[in-house]
Design a protein around this motif. Structure first.
Motif, mmCIF file in Angstrom:
data_model
loop_
_atom_site.group_PDB
_atom_site.id
_atom_site.type_symbol
_atom_site.label_atom_id
_atom_site.label_comp_id
_atom_site.label_asym_id
_atom_site.label_seq_id
_atom_site.Cartn_x
_atom_site.Cartn_y
_atom_site.Cartn_z
ATOM 1 N N ASP A 1 3.554 6.624 -12.951
ATOM 2 C CA ASP A 1 4.539 6.298 -13.677
ATOM 3 C C ASP A 1 5.694 5.812 -13.052
ATOM 4 O OD1 ASP A 1 3.197 7.511 -15.990
ATOM 5 O OD2 ASP A 1 3.931 9.616 -15.558
ATOM 6 N N LEU A 2 5.611 4.551 -12.622
ATOM 7 C CA LEU A 2 6.411 3.707 -11.693
ATOM 8 C C LEU A 2 7.660 3.392 -12.524
ATOM 9 C CD1 LEU A 2 3.991 1.376 -10.114
ATOM 10 C CD2 LEU A 2 4.734 3.575 -9.329
ATOM 11 N N PRO A 3 8.963 3.575 -11.686
ATOM 12 C CA PRO A 3 10.112 2.976 -12.278
ATOM 13 C C PRO A 3 9.995 1.459 -12.812
ATOM 14 C CG PRO A 3 10.686 4.031 -10.278
ATOM 15 C CD PRO A 3 9.177 3.917 -10.595
ATOM 16 N N GLU A 4 10.765 1.165 -13.783
ATOM 17 C CA GLU A 4 10.620 -0.168 -14.392
ATOM 18 C C GLU A 4 10.902 -1.073 -13.492
ATOM 19 O OE1 GLU A 4 12.424 -2.633 -18.404
ATOM 20 O OE2 GLU A 4 12.862 -0.548 -18.126
ATOM 21 N N GLY A 5 10.281 -2.132 -13.501
ATOM 22 C CA GLY A 5 10.504 -3.305 -12.356
ATOM 23 C C GLY A 5 10.093 -2.886 -11.120
ATOM 24 N N ASP A 6 9.573 -1.647 -10.635
ATOM 25 C CA ASP A 6 9.038 -1.547 -9.465
ATOM 26 C C ASP A 6 8.373 -2.512 -8.438
ATOM 27 O OD1 ASP A 6 7.574 -0.392 -6.983
ATOM 28 O OD2 ASP A 6 8.199 1.497 -7.756
ATOM 29 N N SER B 1 -5.893 13.714 10.382
ATOM 30 C CA SER B 1 -7.168 12.970 10.343
ATOM 31 C C SER B 1 -6.982 11.794 11.072
ATOM 32 C CB SER B 1 -7.794 12.778 8.905
ATOM 33 O OG SER B 1 -8.805 11.977 8.855
ATOM 34 N N GLY B 2 -7.813 11.378 12.044
ATOM 35 C CA GLY B 2 -7.908 9.989 12.707
ATOM 36 C C GLY B 2 -8.738 9.097 12.016
ATOM 37 N N GLU B 3 -9.204 9.428 10.993
ATOM 38 C CA GLU B 3 -9.979 8.350 10.201
ATOM 39 C C GLU B 3 -9.179 7.203 9.454
ATOM 40 O OE1 GLU B 3 -13.470 8.017 6.876
ATOM 41 O OE2 GLU B 3 -12.735 10.018 7.374
ATOM 42 N N ARG B 4 -9.392 5.986 9.752
ATOM 43 C CA ARG B 4 -8.678 4.921 9.073
ATOM 44 C C ARG B 4 -9.317 4.327 8.024
ATOM 45 N NH1 ARG B 4 -5.749 1.644 14.219
ATOM 46 N NH2 ARG B 4 -4.983 3.414 15.240
ATOM 47 N N THR B 5 -8.320 4.158 6.890
ATOM 48 C CA THR B 5 -9.117 3.649 5.661
ATOM 49 C C THR B 5 -8.222 2.540 4.968
ATOM 50 O OG1 THR B 5 -9.476 6.120 5.196
ATOM 51 C CG2 THR B 5 -9.487 4.475 3.253
ATOM 52 N N VAL B 6 -8.965 1.599 4.387
ATOM 53 C CA VAL B 6 -8.221 0.350 3.636
ATOM 54 C C VAL B 6 -7.489 1.079 2.389
ATOM 55 C CG1 VAL B 6 -8.389 -1.500 2.511
ATOM 56 C CG2 VAL B 6 -9.629 -1.398 4.742
ATOM 57 N N GLY B 7 -6.331 0.739 2.185
ATOM 58 C CA GLY B 7 -5.539 1.386 0.896
ATOM 59 C C GLY B 7 -4.675 0.101 0.389
ATOM 60 N N VAL B 8 -4.366 0.057 -0.733
ATOM 61 C CA VAL B 8 -3.267 -0.657 -1.465
ATOM 62 C C VAL B 8 -2.178 0.128 -1.797
ATOM 63 C CG1 VAL B 8 -4.983 -2.554 -2.355
ATOM 64 C CG2 VAL B 8 -4.456 -0.631 -3.660
ATOM 65 N N ARG B 9 -0.741 -0.530 -1.866
ATOM 66 C CA ARG B 9 0.284 0.225 -2.144
ATOM 67 C C ARG B 9 0.544 0.090 -3.557
ATOM 68 N NH1 ARG B 9 6.130 -0.081 0.791
ATOM 69 N NH2 ARG B 9 7.698 1.297 -0.706
ATOM 70 N N LEU B 10 0.750 1.239 -4.407
ATOM 71 C CA LEU B 10 1.415 1.421 -5.612
ATOM 72 C C LEU B 10 2.441 2.252 -5.506
ATOM 73 C CD1 LEU B 10 0.808 0.653 -8.587
ATOM 74 C CD2 LEU B 10 -0.503 2.869 -8.625
ATOM 75 N N GLY B 11 3.775 1.642 -5.724
ATOM 76 C CA GLY B 11 5.047 2.503 -5.928
ATOM 77 C C GLY B 11 5.292 2.949 -4.487
ATOM 78 N N ASP B 12 5.383 4.352 -4.374
ATOM 79 C CA ASP B 12 5.641 4.888 -2.845
ATOM 80 C C ASP B 12 4.349 5.902 -2.517
ATOM 81 O OD1 ASP B 12 5.834 6.933 -4.555
ATOM 82 O OD2 ASP B 12 7.923 7.720 -4.224
ATOM 83 N N HIS B 13 3.174 5.444 -2.990
ATOM 84 C CA HIS B 13 1.816 5.900 -2.854
ATOM 85 C C HIS B 13 0.895 4.796 -2.291
ATOM 86 C CE1 HIS B 13 3.265 9.229 -5.206
ATOM 87 N NE2 HIS B 13 2.286 9.795 -4.998
ATOM 88 N N VAL B 14 -0.180 5.196 -1.633
ATOM 89 C CA VAL B 14 -1.219 4.394 -1.223
ATOM 90 C C VAL B 14 -2.649 4.892 -2.026
ATOM 91 C CG1 VAL B 14 -1.694 5.734 0.930
ATOM 92 C CG2 VAL B 14 -2.236 3.518 0.708
ATOM 93 N N LEU C 1 9.396 -9.922 -12.681
ATOM 94 C CA LEU C 1 9.025 -8.896 -11.871
ATOM 95 C C LEU C 1 9.584 -9.397 -10.370
ATOM 96 C CD1 LEU C 1 6.002 -6.875 -13.174
ATOM 97 C CD2 LEU C 1 8.427 -6.346 -13.384
ATOM 98 N N ARG C 2 9.814 -8.598 -9.488
ATOM 99 C CA ARG C 2 9.920 -8.876 -7.929
ATOM 100 C C ARG C 2 8.740 -8.362 -7.281
ATOM 101 N NH1 ARG C 2 15.904 -7.797 -5.770
ATOM 102 N NH2 ARG C 2 16.734 -8.897 -7.114
ATOM 103 N N VAL C 3 8.243 -9.388 -6.478
ATOM 104 C CA VAL C 3 7.090 -8.615 -5.577
ATOM 105 C C VAL C 3 7.608 -8.362 -4.436
ATOM 106 C CG1 VAL C 3 4.961 -9.672 -4.651
ATOM 107 C CG2 VAL C 3 5.414 -10.138 -6.721
ATOM 108 N N GLY C 4 7.620 -6.918 -3.860
ATOM 109 C CA GLY C 4 8.198 -6.629 -2.654
ATOM 110 C C GLY C 4 7.008 -6.946 -1.471
ATOM 111 N N LEU C 5 7.752 -7.091 -0.308
ATOM 112 C CA LEU C 5 6.917 -7.454 0.805
ATOM 113 C C LEU C 5 7.149 -6.196 1.531
ATOM 114 C CD1 LEU C 5 7.440 -11.428 1.540
ATOM 115 C CD2 LEU C 5 5.788 -10.227 0.071
ATOM 116 N N GLY C 6 6.213 -5.725 2.182
ATOM 117 C CA GLY C 6 6.574 -4.557 3.228
ATOM 118 C C GLY C 6 7.327 -4.898 4.385
#
Length: 403
Positions: free
Chosen positions: A5-10, A27-40, A389-394
């Motif tokens: 449930d992301l804010p409108e326009g996130d 954990s030292g295990e590294r994992t590929v993720g994608v960002r969704l709002g303020d979560h991975v 919409l805007r595309v945020g760059l990290g």
């Protein structure tokens, strides 16, 4: 707020989904993720949960296997993940795979093979020329309008956002000094840049054409090429930057795929000199990108450089990088060069913002000409996306510490 449930326009909504590598707390295990709002989102586990055949590519501790897989696979993986996070039928399976960003550690997302930095903003080049070669005449050197100027950097000192930057030491010599001295840099600077990440390699002896840019380049990230201007001014003649640049280059923890930036593509500025055929893009699709960058020093915005003003495009840089037969490797990174616009508040380095220290910046915590120990520099950016919409760059951030 629940992850879906992301804010409108996130700016980090399903239209974006930049890739990174993370580990969970404890954990030292590294994992590929994608960002969704303020979560991975755990990308490999999500792919397995919805039956995607691409889960093995995402189960490695680095993005390199995905980078090497090629454009068709990039599109399929992206489409799968977008469908997964937008289909309510998958919510129950995916919610346990979403982790708050505050509870994970972000790592350098790919293994850097080679690093090249360019010098492709005409505004920056003219400013630097006027500073270092005062006295009239054209601030651009004769070759600048004919080829993208660049140099090879050091891949081993590319670091992820949040890594402290140790003030470098080296030789420096002011014009009035009789001999050089050795010590910590006293003119430590930033360079607000955009980095391009190569996925598919090329064979040595086979140049990459302009039209093949998106067959080889996976995505982009923000990049800060820290620069010791006093060391640079003494060492760079006649061969160019060396120790003044090689001590640290910071990149964002998130790589935005080029497919997320289709609406941000724009034509580059009008070229004033005829280009040789391998660089001539007059009949090509628009290869510039409308990225709006912001530079903050200790939380105070000091510049907003527009990437759309870059004279040389990333496609031209790649074509020039390989025209002599140099090969690409998966994980190659090349920087755009400092991004500066025509206005004073659009300059992408302190060298320009303070005119080599002549005009100090007035900040809430005091004046600045160049960076002091403890200073924190943060680059952030966004680009136009679908449906307004805007595309945020990290963001990419670094703190200066004593050497």
């Amino acid at each position: 707020m629940p992850p879906f449930d992301l804010p409108e326009g996130d700016p980090f909504g399903p239209h974006n989904l930049p890739y990174g590598v993370y580990s969970r707390t404890g954990s030292g295990e590294r994992t590929v993720g994608v960002r969704l709002g303020d979560h991975v989102l755990d990308a490999s586990a999500a792919a397995r949960a919805i039956g995607s055949p691409h889960a093995p590519l995402l189960s490695r501790p680095t993005l390199n296997p995905l980078l090497a897989a090629g454009r068709t696979t990039w599109s399929e993986v992206r489409r799968t993940l977008m469908e997964a996070v937008t289909d309510p039928a998958h919510r129950a399976a995916l919610e346990p795979l979403l982790h708050p960003l505050a509870e994970v550690t972000l790592h350098l997302p790919f293994e850097v093979a080679d690093y090249v930095d360019f010098y492709s903003s005409e505004h920056h080049a003219r400013n630097a020329g006027a500073i270092f070669r005062p006295g009239g005449g054209d601030a651009l050197l004769p070759n600048w309008k004919h080829l993208p100027i660049g140099y090879h950097g050091r891949a081993g000192t590319v670091v992820v956002s949040g890594t402290d930057v140790v003030r470098p030491s080296g030789q420096r010599k002011a014009p009035a000094d009789p001999v050089p001295v050795f010590g910590p840099s006293v003119r430590l600077d930033i360079e607000a840049e955009v980095g391009f990440v190569v996925g598919v390699p090329s064979r040595q002896g086979s140049p990459v054409a302009l039209a093949d840019f998106r067959e080889h380049v996976f995505g982009l990230c923000l990049l800060n090429d820290w620069s010791a201007r006093d060391i640079q001014s003494w060492e760079y003649v006649p061969l160019g930057p060396f120790l003044a640049k090689s001590f640290a280059t910071s990149v964002s923890a998130w790589i935005t795929p080029l497919e997320a930036l289709e609406e941000a593509r724009v034509a580059p500025p009008e070229r004033t000199d005829p280009l040789l055929p391998y660089l001539d893009d007059t009949a090509s699709e628009p290869a510039g990108y409308d990225l709006r960058i912001s530079v903050a020093l200790n939380g105070h915005v000091v510049s907003e450089p527009p990437f759309s003003t870059m004279y040389w495009t990333a496609a031209q840089q790649l074509a020039h990088l390989t025209v002599n037969g140099a090969s690409l490797r998966t994980g190659d990174l090349y920087g755009s060069g400092t991004v500066s616009g025509p206005a004073d508040h659009q300059r992408g380095s302190l060298l320009e913002l303070t005119w080599n220290g002549r005009d100090p910046l007035e900040l809430p915590d005091g004046k600045r000409t160049f960076l002091e120990d403890g200073d924190i520099v943060t680059l952030s950016a966004w680009a136009p996306g679908p449906d307004g919409l805007r595309v945020g760059l990290g963001e990419v951030s670094g703190r200066i510490v004593t050497g």
